[in-house]
Design a protein around this motif. Structure first.
Motif, PDB file in Angstrom:
ATOM      1  N   LEU A   1       0.845  -0.611  -0.004  1.00 47.06           N
ATOM      2  CA  LEU A   1       0.186  -0.333   0.058  1.00 47.06           C
ATOM      3  C   LEU A   1       1.110   1.598   0.241  1.00 47.06           C
ATOM      4  N   LEU A   2       2.326   1.144   1.010  1.00 50.47           N
ATOM      5  CA  LEU A   2       2.923   2.679   0.765  1.00 50.47           C
ATOM      6  C   LEU A   2       3.210   2.446  -0.556  1.00 50.47           C
ATOM      7  N   TRP A   3       3.670   2.004  -1.272  1.00 45.60           N
ATOM      8  CA  TRP A   3       5.055   1.827  -2.261  1.00 45.60           C
ATOM      9  C   TRP A   3       3.764   2.098  -3.511  1.00 45.60           C
ATOM     10  N   MET A   4       2.244   1.682  -3.879  1.00 47.85           N
ATOM     11  CA  MET A   4       1.715   1.814  -4.695  1.00 47.85           C
ATOM     12  C   MET A   4       1.348   3.525  -4.107  1.00 47.85           C
ATOM     13  N   GLY A   5       1.320   4.038  -2.983  1.00 50.61           N
ATOM     14  CA  GLY A   5       0.925   5.388  -2.461  1.00 50.61           C
ATOM     15  C   GLY A   5       2.000   6.079  -3.297  1.00 50.61           C
ATOM     16  N   ALA A   6       3.686   5.725  -2.715  1.00 50.01           N
ATOM     17  CA  ALA A   6       4.224   6.682  -3.755  1.00 50.01           C
ATOM     18  C   ALA A   6       4.492   6.290  -4.723  1.00 50.01           C
ATOM     19  N   GLN A   7       3.959   5.098  -4.938  1.00 49.17           N
ATOM     20  CA  GLN A   7       4.680   5.506  -6.997  1.00 49.17           C
ATOM     21  C   GLN A   7       3.584   6.723  -7.138  1.00 49.17           C
ATOM     22  N   LEU A   8       1.603   6.647  -6.637  1.00 49.30           N
ATOM     23  CA  LEU A   8       0.625   7.448  -7.511  1.00 49.30           C
ATOM     24  C   LEU A   8       1.607   9.075  -6.737  1.00 49.30           C
ATOM     25  N   LEU A   9       1.723   9.040  -5.873  1.00 50.25           N
ATOM     26  CA  LEU A   9       2.414  10.893  -5.061  1.00 50.25           C
ATOM     27  C   LEU A   9       3.329  11.012  -5.920  1.00 50.25           C
ATOM     28  N   GLY A  10       4.559  10.502  -6.346  1.00 50.78           N
ATOM     29  CA  GLY A  10       5.806  10.690  -6.824  1.00 50.78           C
ATOM     30  C   GLY A  10       5.733  11.894  -7.641  1.00 50.78           C
ATOM     31  N   PRO A  11       4.967  11.369  -8.850  1.00 57.77           N
ATOM     32  CA  PRO A  11       5.640  12.644 -10.423  1.00 57.77           C
ATOM     33  C   PRO A  11       3.803  13.220 -10.160  1.00 57.77           C
ATOM     34  N   ILE A  12       2.706  13.450  -9.185  1.00 55.04           N
ATOM     35  CA  ILE A  12       2.144  14.697  -8.614  1.00 55.04           C
ATOM     36  C   ILE A  12       2.898  15.539  -7.687  1.00 55.04           C
ATOM     37  N   LEU A  13       3.264  14.984  -7.302  1.00 56.51           N
ATOM     38  CA  LEU A  13       4.561  15.749  -5.896  1.00 56.51           C
ATOM     39  C   LEU A  13       6.068  16.538  -6.538  1.00 56.51           C
ATOM     40  N   GLY A  14       6.027  15.920  -7.739  1.00 57.19           N
ATOM     41  CA  GLY A  14       7.184  16.362  -8.213  1.00 57.19           C
ATOM     42  C   GLY A  14       8.238  15.862  -8.212  1.00 57.19           C
ATOM     43  N   LEU A  15       9.012  14.513  -6.980  1.00 60.86           N
ATOM     44  CA  LEU A  15       9.731  13.846  -6.691  1.00 60.86           C
ATOM     45  C   LEU A  15      10.464  13.763  -7.456  1.00 60.86           C
ATOM     46  N   PRO A  16      12.240  13.980  -7.340  1.00 62.79           N
ATOM     47  CA  PRO A  16      12.997  13.010  -8.649  1.00 62.79           C
ATOM     48  C   PRO A  16      13.083  11.477  -8.452  1.00 62.79           C
ATOM     49  N   ASP A  17      13.629  11.336  -9.407  1.00 64.02           N
ATOM     50  CA  ASP A  17      13.165   9.638  -9.643  1.00 64.02           C
ATOM     51  C   ASP A  17      14.248   9.054  -8.554  1.00 64.02           C
ATOM     52  N   ARG A  18      15.431  10.071  -7.961  1.00 66.17           N
ATOM     53  CA  ARG A  18      16.113   9.057  -7.133  1.00 66.17           C
ATOM     54  C   ARG A  18      14.921   8.579  -5.965  1.00 66.17           C
ATOM     55  N   TYR A  19      14.520   9.566  -5.110  1.00 72.21           N
ATOM     56  CA  TYR A  19      12.924   9.320  -4.304  1.00 72.21           C
ATOM     57  C   TYR A  19      12.542   7.945  -4.389  1.00 72.21           C
ATOM     58  N   VAL A  20      12.150   7.895  -5.882  1.00 77.39           N
ATOM     59  CA  VAL A  20      11.206   6.870  -6.355  1.00 77.39           C
ATOM     60  C   VAL A  20      11.942   5.791  -6.476  1.00 77.39           C
ATOM     61  N   PHE A  21      13.255   5.246  -6.123  1.00 74.66           N
ATOM     62  CA  PHE A  21      14.593   4.203  -6.517  1.00 74.66           C
ATOM     63  C   PHE A  21      14.336   3.785  -4.810  1.00 74.66           C
ATOM     64  N   LEU A  22      14.523   5.079  -4.219  1.00 73.53           N
ATOM     65  CA  LEU A  22      14.275   4.781  -2.568  1.00 73.53           C
ATOM     66  C   LEU A  22      13.298   4.178  -2.106  1.00 73.53           C
ATOM     67  N   PHE A  23      11.956   4.754  -2.759  1.00 73.88           N
ATOM     68  CA  PHE A  23      10.533   3.944  -2.396  1.00 73.88           C
ATOM     69  C   PHE A  23      10.323   2.402  -2.131  1.00 73.88           C
ATOM     70  N   ASP A  24      10.783   2.022  -4.058  1.00 74.33           N
ATOM     71  CA  ASP A  24      11.190   0.609  -4.284  1.00 74.33           C
ATOM     72  C   ASP A  24      12.209   0.039  -3.646  1.00 74.33           C
ATOM     73  N   PHE A  25      13.228   0.630  -3.661  1.00 76.37           N
ATOM     74  CA  PHE A  25      14.619  -0.358  -1.838  1.00 76.37           C
ATOM     75  C   PHE A  25      14.207  -0.719  -1.228  1.00 76.37           C
ATOM     76  N   ALA A  26      13.332   0.925  -0.319  1.00 78.65           N
ATOM     77  CA  ALA A  26      12.192   0.026   0.927  1.00 78.65           C
ATOM     78  C   ALA A  26      11.073  -1.069   0.832  1.00 78.65           C
ATOM     79  N   ALA A  27      10.157  -0.747  -0.698  1.00 73.55           N
ATOM     80  CA  ALA A  27       9.206  -2.157  -0.435  1.00 73.55           C
ATOM     81  C   ALA A  27      10.625  -3.015  -0.872  1.00 73.55           C
ATOM     82  N   MET A  28      10.787  -2.983  -1.714  1.00 72.90           N
ATOM     83  CA  MET A  28      12.046  -4.982  -1.751  1.00 72.90           C
ATOM     84  C   MET A  28      12.420  -4.993  -0.238  1.00 72.90           C
ATOM     85  N   ALA A  29      12.914  -4.076   0.633  1.00 73.52           N
ATOM     86  CA  ALA A  29      13.662  -4.392   1.895  1.00 73.52           C
ATOM     87  C   ALA A  29      12.426  -5.142   2.916  1.00 73.52           C
TER      88      ALA A  29
END
Length: 80
Positions: A28-56
């Motif tokens: 749920l948190l990962w999907m929320g981050a994927q949804l909100l990332g582009p809306i908030l204009g977050l850089p790609d490195r934050y998207v990868f951070l959320f990906d790695f946190a989800a993988m962990a």
């Protein structure tokens, strides 16, 4: 001896519920981050951070699930 088996079953059931909550919460948190990332204009490195946190979180869930499986298998075979 039966009390110890019962306590072990309760512990494994508690661990199983925790794993289920971690998997559901992680996704749920990962999907929320994927949804909100582009809306908030977050850089790609934050998207990868959320990906790695989800993988962990999912790797942790896999390790604990394997431990639960092995414990139940050992209990069923008499503790060997």
């Amino acid at each position: 001896m039966a009390d110890r088996d019962h306590d072990s079953d309760r512990h494994l059931a508690r661990q199983s519920r925790l794993v289920a909550l971690v998997i559901a919460g992680t996704m749920l948190l990962w999907m929320g981050a994927q949804l909100l990332g582009p809306i908030l204009g977050l850089p790609d490195r934050y998207v990868f951070l959320f990906d790695f946190a989800a993988m962990a979180g999912l790797v942790w869930a896999l390790v604990v699930t394997t431990q639960i499986w092995r414990a139940r298998r050992a209990a069923r075979s008499g503790g060997k």
